[in-house]
Structures are given as structure tokens and as C-alpha cells.
Design an enzyme around this catalytic site. Structure first.
Site, PDB file in Angstrom:
ATOM      1  CE  LYS A  36      22.088 -25.762 -37.201  1.00  0.00           C
ATOM      2  NZ  LYS A  36      22.411 -26.606 -36.096  1.00  0.00           N
ATOM      3  CE1 TYR A 256      -3.568 -13.226 -16.602  1.00  0.00           C
ATOM      4  CE2 TYR A 256      -1.794 -13.307 -18.210  1.00  0.00           C
ATOM      5  CZ  TYR A 256      -3.137 -13.397 -17.896  1.00  0.00           C
ATOM      6  OH  TYR A 256      -4.052 -13.648 -18.887  1.00  0.00           O
TER       7      TYR A 256
HETATM    8  C1  LIG Z   1      27.518 -29.086 -37.719  1.00  0.00           C
HETATM    9  C2  LIG Z   1      27.294 -27.611 -37.612  1.00  0.00           C
HETATM   10  N1  LIG Z   1      28.105 -26.779 -38.260  1.00  0.00           N
HETATM   11  C3  LIG Z   1      27.952 -25.437 -38.190  1.00  0.00           C
HETATM   12  C4  LIG Z   1      26.943 -24.885 -37.430  1.00  0.00           C
HETATM   13  C5  LIG Z   1      26.787 -23.382 -37.362  1.00  0.00           C
HETATM   14  O1  LIG Z   1      27.058 -22.927 -36.078  1.00  0.00           O
HETATM   15  P1  LIG Z   1      26.988 -21.373 -35.735  1.00  0.00           P
HETATM   16  O2  LIG Z   1      25.571 -20.980 -35.843  1.00  0.00           O
HETATM   17  O3  LIG Z   1      27.494 -21.323 -34.338  1.00  0.00           O
HETATM   18  O4  LIG Z   1      27.857 -20.677 -36.708  1.00  0.00           O
HETATM   19  C6  LIG Z   1      26.063 -25.715 -36.738  1.00  0.00           C
HETATM   20  C7  LIG Z   1      25.012 -25.131 -35.910  1.00  0.00           C
HETATM   21  O5  LIG Z   1      24.626 -25.553 -34.882  1.00  0.00           O
HETATM   22  C8  LIG Z   1      26.240 -27.124 -36.824  1.00  0.00           C
HETATM   23  O6  LIG Z   1      25.434 -27.966 -36.185  1.00  0.00           O
END
Ligand SMILES: Cc1ncc(COP(=O)(O)O)c(C=O)c1O
Length: 368
Positions: A36, A256
Site C-alpha cells: 500500500k 534560517y
Molecule cells: C492490516 C495491515 N496488515 C499489515 C500491515 C503491514 O504492517 P507492517 O508494515 O508493520 O509490516 C499493515 C500496515 O500498516 C496493515 O494495515
């Protein structure tokens, strides 16, 4: 003239190696990949293809548009799960692109079953049970209602029942065990459905947490947090060239707001990277970068496009216009930056997608 761009190298062979490490640990489970947010900013298309070569068969994204983009780059047999679930205005896309919704509440169950009934076809889905994160996922009262409707349940064609841990990175947190117990309790209502609970850090909580499928994201990209229980490979190398050099005397202000004042004669190098590129302003006066193994501290405030570093203690033959300075590498990892600023690697990584970076995918076997 030297290259004036920052270069972000993403080593696909290291990502594949990280996938293998996790597969070896989870010998009895399928290892899916969380890609994602464009694979945490690193490029879902390239990364998912590389992981597919490692035999990864299931991918999770957050939203329908991410899923459609991914389908266009992956084998049509790959399972693509959409964590945010299904909404009435995108049901057709799920069917068209062969995507699997993660149903998070009864409303989504209804949207999905209305759609599949209309098609007179069974389409696969997954069910997200809330075991205590209290974010997405079905609460107890809705689970009870669902299991009292066996026909409805049957029509969902569930591929997985899943849940998500709230504190997996804290191995001693008793809430992990509490969620595990609740998850196991609910699984008895779904005896023929496969189960999935763990993200990256959940994997290191032990085999009890693995079930049929694990869902790592961060650890594939080399992020393990401050106390790694499984050592992963760093997959990134970010460099910026020196675009200006100057020597100033003691008591000179840098950047800055006069937030840094030199104590002695100081050689300042300016680099073309700033907070607009995802190099957090919180690293002002506390970040560290490297020149051929020599540390150079960030001095002054990080600005939108530029950062200033103190190179006084770096051997002079290594200091010249165009010299590449390492911002992220095996020594200065995303996790290390996170610990300097008291943040989390996830946020640093996902912000680091400056369109001004030249991106290079190393060891891309698709090209060879
Ligand atoms: C439902 C779900 N599963 C798995 C993951 C993967 O998590 P990680 O990046 O900690 O392995 C996420 C990430 O936020 C998630 O939302």
C-alpha cells in the site's frame, strides 16, 4: 558539470532477500506483501513484480485505485486484497480487475453480497475482525450477527479471516496475547477459513502468531524499529551532491533563524535536499550524513530545498563540488533517522518520495 540531482537507489535484490528471510521464518505460512501507499513510497509496481519472482502470491493495498494500478503490473493470478474494503460506487471495479475486498463491517458485507447476488456469482472476499485495535474491522456484535446467518456467511466465499495487532513492535506488551486469544476465539466460528494476523513485527512474536498467512510491509523495506528481533537488509541508498562550499569564521550563523552558530572556522557544504523532498525539518541541527564513511553533522535549519552540513572534519581531498553525500545508507538507515527525531520509520519512508529524486532500481531482473 556534475550531476546536481539527489539519487535514490532502491535495491530490489535486498527486498527479495528480505522476503526470503521472512519466508524462512514462516515456513508453514504463506508470506504476502503489503504494498500500500505505493509500497511505502518505494514503487509498488517494481517491488510487487520483484516479489512475484520470489513466488509471492498475495498483495495487500489500502484502496481501490492502488489495487487497479497494481493489477495492471502483476500476473492476473496474483491475489490483490483491498484493506479499506468495498464501497457501493466501486463494486464493478472489483469484478473487472479481479480484486478481493477485505470486508470490515456489516455495511460492506451487504454491499458485496448485493453485488454478487446481482451477478449471480460467488466472488472471493476476506473478513477483518477487530480484536482490539478499534480502527477497521468487525466489532463483536457484528460478528455475532454474521455467524448467525450461515447462508450469508457462505455467500461471502471467504478466503481469509484476518485481524491486525496494535502493539506488535512491543514484544512484552500483554495486549499482543490478548488479541491473539480473541482472534483464536473468533476463528472457531470459521473452521474452514484460512487465518491471518501478523504484520512484520507480529512475525517475530513467534509461530503462534503466524497462522496461514502473514502480512509484512515495513520489514520487506528494511524497517525493523529500534530493537530489531529479526535483522533485515537496508534496501535504500540516498545521495545528494555538494552544490556549494564555503568557509566561515567562528561566531557565524548558519541557516534560517540563527539556530546554529559556529564555534570555530567551519567548512559548510550545501546539498540540494530539503523538507519538500521528505527530509524532515526535525533533523535540523541533529541529523547526520556521511561522506565516504566520514560523518558530517547537519547544521542549521533544514529548508525546503536545501540542507547545510559541517564538513570541517572530513578529509579535505573528499570535499569538492559534486561529491556525493550519503543521506541514507547501511549506516544511516531509516530506523536510525527515526530514532534521532523520535519518529517512526514508516513515516520517514513514506514521506521520502521526492519527485525531484532520480530513482534507480538496482538489480531489476526484469531489465536483464
Ligand atoms: C492490516 C495491515 N496488515 C499489515 C500491515 C503491514 O504492517 P507492517 O508494515 O508493520 O509490516 C499493515 C500496515 O500498516 C496493515 O494495515
Amino acid at each position: 558539470m556534475h550531476n546536481s540531482q539527489c539519487i535514490l537507489e532502491i535495491d530490489l535484490s535486498k527486498i527479495r532477500a528480505n522476503y526470503k528471510i521472512l519466508s524462512n521464518i514462516c515456513k508453514n505460512s504463506e508470506v504476502a506483501s503489503i504494498v500500500k501507499a505505493n509500497a511505502y513510497g518505494l514503487g509498488a509496481d517494481k517491488i510487487a513484480k520483484a516479489l512475484e519472482q520470489e513466488n509471492c502470491k498475495s498483495f495487500f493495498v489500502a484502496s481501490i485505485n492502488e489495487a487497479i494500478n497494481l493489477r495492471n503490473s502483476l500476473d492476473s493470478n496474483a491475489n490483490i486484497f483491498v484493506l479499506n474494503g468495498v464501497f457501493s460506487n466501486d463494486v464493478n471495479e472489483f469484478e473487472k480487475y479481479n480484486l478481493i475486498p477485505v470486508l470490515n463491517h456489516l455495511g460492506q458485507v451487504e454491499v458485496w453480497t448485493n453485488f454478487t447476488k446481482k451477478l449471480a456469482r460467488k466472488l472471493p472476499s476476506a473478513l477483518h475482525i477487530d480484536t482490539g485495535l478499534n480502527r477497521l474491522g468487525m466489532p463483536d456484535i457484528e460478528i455475532q450477527s454474521l455467524i448467525n446467518q450461515p447462508d450469508l456467511l457462505e455467500s461471502l466465499s471467504l478466503k481469509y479471516v484476518m485481524s491486525h495487532l496494535a502493539s506488535s513492535e512491543e514484544s512484552g506488551n500483554p495486549y499482543n496475547l490478548e488479541q491473539l486469544k480473541r482472534f483464536k476465539h473468533y476463528l472457531q466460528y470459521f473452521p474452514n477459513v484460512k487465518a491471518s494476523l501478523s504484520n512484520s513485527q507480529g512475525i517475530s512474536l513467534g509461530e503462534d502468531y503466524h497462522f496461514d498467512l502473514v502480512r509484512p510491509g515495513a520489514s520487506l523495506y528494511g524497517i525493523t524499529g529500534p530493537r530489531p528481533r529479526i535483522v533485515m537488509h537496508n534496501v535504500l541508498n540516498l545521495t545528494a551532491p555538494i552544490i556549494q562550499l564555503k568557509t566561515v569564521g567562528s561566531n557565524s550563523h548558519v541557516g534560517y533563524n540563527t539556530s546554529f552558530t559556529t564555534k570555530n572556522d567551519t567548512i559548510i557544504a550545501t546539498l540540494p535536499i530539503g523538507y519538500a523532498d521528505g527530509y524532515s525539518r526535525i533533523l535540523s541541527n541533529c541529523g547526520e550524513v556521511f561522506i565516504d564513511g566520514h560523518i558530517a553533522p547537519v547544521i542549521g535549519k533544514i529548508s525546503m530545498d536545501l540542507v547545510t552540513i559541517d564538513v570541517t572534519n572530513v578529509p579535505s581531498q573528499k570535499i569538492f563540488l559534486g561529491q556525493r553525500v550519503e543521506i541514507i545508507n547501511d549506516y544511516c538507515t531509516i530506523d536510525k533517522i527515526a530514532s534521532i527525531i523520535g519518529g517512526i520509520g514508516y513515516e520517514i519512508l513514506t514521506l521520502l518520495h521526492g519527485p525531484r529524486f532520480k530513482r534507480i532500481y538496482k538489480n531489476d531482473t526484469e531489465l536483464s
